[in-house]
Design a protein around this motif. Structure first.
Motif, PDB file in Angstrom:
ATOM      1  N   TYR A  59       0.906  -1.145   0.000  1.00 12.86           N
ATOM      2  CA  TYR A  59       0.000   0.000   0.000  1.00 12.86           C
ATOM      3  C   TYR A  59       0.950   1.200   0.000  1.00 12.86           C
ATOM      4  O   TYR A  59       1.441   1.636   1.040  1.00 12.86           O
ATOM      5  CB  TYR A  59      -0.904  -0.039   1.232  1.00 12.86           C
ATOM      6  CG  TYR A  59      -1.814   1.157   1.343  1.00 12.86           C
ATOM      7  CD1 TYR A  59      -2.488   1.662   0.229  1.00 12.86           C
ATOM      8  CD2 TYR A  59      -2.017   1.784   2.546  1.00 12.86           C
ATOM      9  CE1 TYR A  59      -3.317   2.752   0.319  1.00 12.86           C
ATOM     10  CE2 TYR A  59      -2.850   2.887   2.665  1.00 12.86           C
ATOM     11  CZ  TYR A  59      -3.496   3.357   1.535  1.00 12.86           C
ATOM     12  OH  TYR A  59      -4.319   4.451   1.636  1.00 12.86           O
ATOM     13  N   VAL A  60       1.270   1.694  -1.194  1.00  7.19           N
ATOM     14  CA  VAL A  60       2.370   2.631  -1.393  1.00  7.19           C
ATOM     15  C   VAL A  60       2.244   3.928  -0.594  1.00  7.19           C
ATOM     16  O   VAL A  60       3.208   4.324   0.072  1.00  7.19           O
ATOM     17  CB  VAL A  60       2.608   2.899  -2.900  1.00  7.19           C
ATOM     18  CG1 VAL A  60       3.668   3.968  -3.117  1.00  7.19           C
ATOM     19  CG2 VAL A  60       3.008   1.598  -3.605  1.00  7.19           C
ATOM     20  N   PRO A  61       1.098   4.632  -0.612  1.00  6.37           N
ATOM     21  CA  PRO A  61       1.041   5.885   0.168  1.00  6.37           C
ATOM     22  C   PRO A  61       1.350   5.672   1.656  1.00  6.37           C
ATOM     23  O   PRO A  61       2.083   6.461   2.259  1.00  6.37           O
ATOM     24  CB  PRO A  61      -0.392   6.380  -0.043  1.00  6.37           C
ATOM     25  CG  PRO A  61      -0.843   5.742  -1.313  1.00  6.37           C
ATOM     26  CD  PRO A  61      -0.155   4.404  -1.344  1.00  6.37           C
ATOM     27  N   MET A  62       0.809   4.608   2.233  1.00  5.80           N
ATOM     28  CA  MET A  62       1.056   4.353   3.653  1.00  5.80           C
ATOM     29  C   MET A  62       2.496   3.879   3.866  1.00  5.80           C
ATOM     30  O   MET A  62       3.124   4.239   4.867  1.00  5.80           O
ATOM     31  CB  MET A  62       0.083   3.333   4.219  1.00  5.80           C
ATOM     32  CG  MET A  62       0.242   3.124   5.718  1.00  5.80           C
ATOM     33  SD  MET A  62      -0.948   1.961   6.380  1.00  5.80           S
ATOM     34  CE  MET A  62      -2.353   3.039   6.570  1.00  5.80           C
ATOM     35  N   ALA A  63       3.021   3.084   2.945  1.00  4.89           N
ATOM     36  CA  ALA A  63       4.401   2.606   3.063  1.00  4.89           C
ATOM     37  C   ALA A  63       5.365   3.796   3.083  1.00  4.89           C
ATOM     38  O   ALA A  63       6.271   3.852   3.923  1.00  4.89           O
ATOM     39  CB  ALA A  63       4.744   1.649   1.923  1.00  4.89           C
ATOM     40  N   ILE A  64       5.177   4.741   2.191  1.00  5.71           N
ATOM     41  CA  ILE A  64       6.046   5.922   2.146  1.00  5.71           C
ATOM     42  C   ILE A  64       5.906   6.742   3.428  1.00  5.71           C
ATOM     43  O   ILE A  64       6.904   7.160   4.026  1.00  5.71           O
ATOM     44  CB  ILE A  64       5.759   6.766   0.891  1.00  5.71           C
ATOM     45  CG1 ILE A  64       6.247   6.005  -0.350  1.00  5.71           C
ATOM     46  CG2 ILE A  64       6.415   8.147   0.988  1.00  5.71           C
ATOM     47  CD1 ILE A  64       5.854   6.618  -1.663  1.00  5.71           C
ATOM     48  N   ASP A 120      15.006  -3.050  10.608  1.00  7.05           N
ATOM     49  CA  ASP A 120      14.148  -3.786  11.544  1.00  7.05           C
ATOM     50  C   ASP A 120      12.757  -3.157  11.631  1.00  7.05           C
ATOM     51  O   ASP A 120      11.740  -3.868  11.638  1.00  7.05           O
ATOM     52  CB  ASP A 120      14.787  -3.853  12.931  1.00  7.05           C
ATOM     53  CG  ASP A 120      15.983  -4.786  12.995  1.00  7.05           C
ATOM     54  OD1 ASP A 120      16.209  -5.561  12.040  1.00  7.05           O
ATOM     55  OD2 ASP A 120      16.712  -4.734  14.015  1.00  7.05           O
ATOM     56  N   GLU A 121      12.683  -1.846  11.706  1.00  4.93           N
ATOM     57  CA  GLU A 121      11.390  -1.162  11.777  1.00  4.93           C
ATOM     58  C   GLU A 121      10.619  -1.285  10.471  1.00  4.93           C
ATOM     59  O   GLU A 121       9.393  -1.437  10.479  1.00  4.93           O
ATOM     60  CB  GLU A 121      11.577   0.317  12.153  1.00  4.93           C
ATOM     61  CG  GLU A 121      11.971   0.511  13.593  1.00  4.93           C
ATOM     62  CD  GLU A 121      10.916  -0.012  14.555  1.00  4.93           C
ATOM     63  OE1 GLU A 121       9.733   0.377  14.449  1.00  4.93           O
ATOM     64  OE2 GLU A 121      11.263  -0.839  15.416  1.00  4.93           O
ATOM     65  N   LEU A 122      11.317  -1.214   9.355  1.00  2.62           N
ATOM     66  CA  LEU A 122      10.673  -1.406   8.055  1.00  2.62           C
ATOM     67  C   LEU A 122       9.986  -2.771   8.025  1.00  2.62           C
ATOM     68  O   LEU A 122       8.803  -2.884   7.699  1.00  2.62           O
ATOM     69  CB  LEU A 122      11.712  -1.300   6.939  1.00  2.62           C
ATOM     70  CG  LEU A 122      11.244  -1.418   5.497  1.00  2.62           C
ATOM     71  CD1 LEU A 122      12.234  -0.726   4.581  1.00  2.62           C
ATOM     72  CD2 LEU A 122      11.049  -2.837   5.039  1.00  2.62           C
ATOM     73  N   LYS A 123      10.708  -3.820   8.417  1.00  2.00           N
ATOM     74  CA  LYS A 123      10.160  -5.181   8.395  1.00  2.00           C
ATOM     75  C   LYS A 123       9.009  -5.338   9.387  1.00  2.00           C
ATOM     76  O   LYS A 123       8.097  -6.126   9.159  1.00  2.00           O
ATOM     77  CB  LYS A 123      11.254  -6.204   8.713  1.00  2.00           C
ATOM     78  CG  LYS A 123      12.438  -6.152   7.774  1.00  2.00           C
ATOM     79  CD  LYS A 123      12.276  -6.951   6.551  1.00  2.00           C
ATOM     80  CE  LYS A 123      12.869  -8.320   6.695  1.00  2.00           C
ATOM     81  NZ  LYS A 123      12.409  -9.182   5.632  1.00  2.00           N
ATOM     82  N   ALA A 124       9.046  -4.588  10.489  1.00  2.00           N
ATOM     83  CA  ALA A 124       8.031  -4.732  11.533  1.00  2.00           C
ATOM     84  C   ALA A 124       6.755  -3.956  11.251  1.00  2.00           C
ATOM     85  O   ALA A 124       5.682  -4.365  11.703  1.00  2.00           O
ATOM     86  CB  ALA A 124       8.597  -4.300  12.888  1.00  2.00           C
ATOM     87  N   SER A 125       6.845  -2.844  10.517  1.00  2.00           N
ATOM     88  CA  SER A 125       5.666  -1.973  10.497  1.00  2.00           C
ATOM     89  C   SER A 125       5.239  -1.411   9.151  1.00  2.00           C
ATOM     90  O   SER A 125       4.158  -0.832   9.057  1.00  2.00           O
ATOM     91  CB  SER A 125       5.896  -0.806  11.458  1.00  2.00           C
ATOM     92  OG  SER A 125       6.969  -0.003  11.016  1.00  2.00           O
ATOM     93  N   VAL A 126       6.024  -1.550   8.115  1.00  2.00           N
ATOM     94  CA  VAL A 126       5.660  -0.944   6.827  1.00  2.00           C
ATOM     95  C   VAL A 126       4.787  -1.925   6.040  1.00  2.00           C
ATOM     96  O   VAL A 126       5.112  -3.104   5.933  1.00  2.00           O
ATOM     97  CB  VAL A 126       6.923  -0.544   6.037  1.00  2.00           C
ATOM     98  CG1 VAL A 126       6.567   0.019   4.670  1.00  2.00           C
ATOM     99  CG2 VAL A 126       7.723   0.499   6.829  1.00  2.00           C
ATOM    100  N   PRO A 127       3.674  -1.431   5.462  1.00  2.00           N
ATOM    101  CA  PRO A 127       2.752  -2.318   4.739  1.00  2.00           C
ATOM    102  C   PRO A 127       3.278  -2.733   3.355  1.00  2.00           C
ATOM    103  O   PRO A 127       2.823  -2.261   2.317  1.00  2.00           O
ATOM    104  CB  PRO A 127       1.462  -1.505   4.645  1.00  2.00           C
ATOM    105  CG  PRO A 127       1.927  -0.086   4.653  1.00  2.00           C
ATOM    106  CD  PRO A 127       3.148  -0.065   5.542  1.00  2.00           C
TER     107      PRO A 127
END
Length: 186
Positions: A59-64, A120-127
């Motif tokens: 979900y690109v907008p939320m991922a960014i 680590d945070e990318l893997k834990a929280s980015v959609p």
């Protein structure tokens, strides 16, 4: 230059490789004595299965938005010069880079710690979702970091009617704890 100008976050569309040099050049600066990088690549096997490719969706907008927030959090914890984060979508063949993080700082400890925090945070929280395609099938993968975060937040899987278990990993293994997700029985 404000912190937004020294942060580059990109989601790379289908069939475009991540240009590692672009992001390393972005974070390079005369005052930066250290550049730490992380390059996540598609490996050829997982638990004895032959991996053909990975496929990513987001979900690109939320991922960014989430990536920018993570970068801001890193800046508030370490003395950083520049940050660059790129994640690829679509098919990523074996040997190619799926995700790249580059961080520059005056000193190596800040850049190394921030780089680890960012991935680590990318893997834990980015959609961003990953499907592993094997020679004999495919499976959507949940990151252990994501499941650990859910457990930290007190989410035991009840809302999804799933039971989530993590088993301690073998110290010889490079991978995080093994994760087993089962549908709940009524």
């Amino acid at each position: 230059m404000n912190s937004e100008e020294k942060t580059l976050v990109e989601i790379i569309n289908d069939n475009n490789q991540i240009n590692l040099a672009k992001y390393i050049n972005y974070v390079s600066a005369p005052q930066a004595g250290a550049i730490a990088t992380f390059s996540g690549t598609t490996r050829d096997t997982f638990e004895g299965k032959t991996v053909v490719e990975l496929r990513y969706e987001a979900y690109v907008p939320m991922a960014i938005k989430n990536l920018k927030s993570i970068c801001s959090a890193a800046r508030s914890s370490w003395d950083l010069h520049s940050i660059a984060v790129a994640h690829r979508l679509g098919i990523v063949p074996v040997g190619e880079t799926s995700v790249f993080v580059a961080v520059s700082a005056t000193h190596r400890a800040d850049s190394l710690d921030a780089c680890k925090f960012l991935i680590d945070e990318l893997k834990a929280s980015v959609p961003i979702w990953k499907k592993e395609v094997y020679s004999d099938g495919e499976v959507w993968k949940e990151n252990p970091e994501f499941l650990e975060r859910r457990l930290e937040l007190g989410k035991d899987g009840g809302c999804c009617r799933r039971k989530i278990e993590t088993a301690a990993h073998d110290k010889k293994s490079c991978c995080k704890p093994k994760v087993k997700v089962e549908e709940a029985i009524d």
